[in-house]
Scaffold this motif. Structure first.
Motif, short mmCIF file in Angstrom:
data_model
loop_
_atom_site.label_atom_id
_atom_site.label_comp_id
_atom_site.label_asym_id
_atom_site.label_seq_id
_atom_site.Cartn_x
_atom_site.Cartn_y
_atom_site.Cartn_z
N VAL A 64 48.58 31.44 51.86
CA VAL A 64 47.88 30.50 51.00
C VAL A 64 46.83 29.80 51.85
N ALA A 65 45.56 30.02 51.50
CA ALA A 65 44.46 29.40 52.24
C ALA A 65 44.19 27.99 51.74
N GLN A 66 44.49 27.76 50.45
CA GLN A 66 44.25 26.45 49.83
C GLN A 66 45.20 26.30 48.66
N GLY A 67 45.73 25.09 48.47
CA GLY A 67 46.61 24.82 47.34
C GLY A 67 48.05 25.21 47.63
N SER A 68 48.76 25.66 46.59
CA SER A 68 50.14 26.11 46.76
C SER A 68 50.56 26.94 45.56
N CYS A 69 51.61 27.71 45.76
CA CYS A 69 52.23 28.45 44.66
C CYS A 69 53.69 28.69 45.02
N LEU A 70 54.47 29.05 44.02
CA LEU A 70 55.88 29.35 44.22
C LEU A 70 56.03 30.86 44.31
N ILE A 71 56.70 31.33 45.36
CA ILE A 71 57.00 32.75 45.48
C ILE A 71 58.48 32.92 45.19
N THR A 72 58.79 33.83 44.29
CA THR A 72 60.17 34.20 44.00
C THR A 72 60.30 35.67 44.37
N ALA A 73 61.25 35.97 45.24
CA ALA A 73 61.42 37.34 45.72
C ALA A 73 62.88 37.74 45.65
N ARG A 74 63.11 38.95 45.19
CA ARG A 74 64.46 39.51 45.21
C ARG A 74 64.47 40.56 46.30
N THR A 75 65.34 40.35 47.27
CA THR A 75 65.47 41.26 48.40
C THR A 75 66.91 41.76 48.44
N ALA A 76 67.20 42.58 49.42
CA ALA A 76 68.57 43.04 49.60
C ALA A 76 69.52 41.87 49.84
N ALA A 77 68.99 40.77 50.38
CA ALA A 77 69.80 39.58 50.66
C ALA A 77 70.00 38.70 49.43
N GLY A 78 69.29 38.97 48.35
CA GLY A 78 69.41 38.17 47.13
C GLY A 78 68.09 37.56 46.71
N LEU A 79 68.17 36.57 45.85
CA LEU A 79 67.00 35.90 45.30
C LEU A 79 66.58 34.75 46.20
N LEU A 134 54.76 28.14 48.84
CA LEU A 134 53.80 28.52 49.88
C LEU A 134 52.63 27.56 49.88
N THR A 135 52.29 27.07 51.05
CA THR A 135 51.14 26.19 51.26
C THR A 135 50.44 26.67 52.53
N PRO A 136 49.28 26.14 52.84
CA PRO A 136 48.65 26.53 54.11
C PRO A 136 49.54 26.23 55.32
N ALA A 137 50.37 25.21 55.23
CA ALA A 137 51.24 24.83 56.36
C ALA A 137 52.44 25.76 56.56
N LYS A 150 60.12 37.74 55.22
CA LYS A 150 60.23 36.94 56.44
C LYS A 150 58.93 36.19 56.67
N PHE A 151 59.06 34.97 57.19
CA PHE A 151 57.89 34.15 57.47
C PHE A 151 57.31 34.53 58.83
N VAL A 152 55.97 34.54 58.90
CA VAL A 152 55.25 34.91 60.11
C VAL A 152 54.33 33.76 60.48
N ASN A 153 54.34 33.36 61.75
CA ASN A 153 53.44 32.29 62.20
C ASN A 153 52.02 32.82 62.32
N ILE A 154 51.09 32.04 61.87
CA ILE A 154 49.67 32.37 61.95
C ILE A 154 49.03 31.36 62.91
N GLN A 155 48.19 31.87 63.82
CA GLN A 155 47.49 30.98 64.74
C GLN A 155 46.55 30.08 63.96
N GLU A 156 46.54 28.81 64.30
CA GLU A 156 45.60 27.88 63.67
C GLU A 156 44.94 27.05 64.76
#
Length: 130
Positions: A62-77, A82-85, A7-13
């Protein structure tokens, strides 16, 4: 181990003429008390990180740059860039995780609910379907 998901969580900026500051506080919406933090950086082009199920709660930012996150959860793939935004992503125990497609200069900060010695790797988990 059953996954509690992703799950995505908001971070104060806060931004001003001096730059940006992102705040992570235990009593400010963080879904667990972190006992360990680590930083992933300088990942060579084409290399991946993780490749296992996490055994504790983890929060990835992600503090800088970006990457791809692939996750398998109970809900599926699920796949997300992910970026700083994008804020932070919370992984529950049992979530199978692969990090890939790191942009050069990416810095990924991770908070975990257990010390390294208490974590377990589940590398024999079935391959992710693509």
């Amino acid at each position: 181990m059953a996954s509690r998901g992703l799950k995505f969580v908001n971070i104060q900026e806060h931004s001003d003429a001096r730059g940006n500051m992102r705040i992570v506080e235990v009593d400010g919406g963080l879904p667990f008390v972190p006992v360990r933090s680590f930083i992933i950086s300088d990942v060579p082009t084409g290399k991946t990180r993780a490749g296992h199920a996490v055994s504790c709660d983890e929060l990835l930012i992600v503090a800088q740059g970006s990457c791809l996150i692939t996750a398998r959860t109970a809900a599926g793939l699920e796949e997300h860039r992910l970026t700083p935004a994008t804020g932070a992503v919370h992984l529950g125990p049992g979530t199978w995780l692969m990090l890939s497609e790191f942009e050069p200069g990416t810095i990924l900060v991770t908070y975990a609910s257990e010390r390294y010695a208490e974590t377990r790797f589940f590398e024999d988990y079935v391959e992710m379907d693509r």
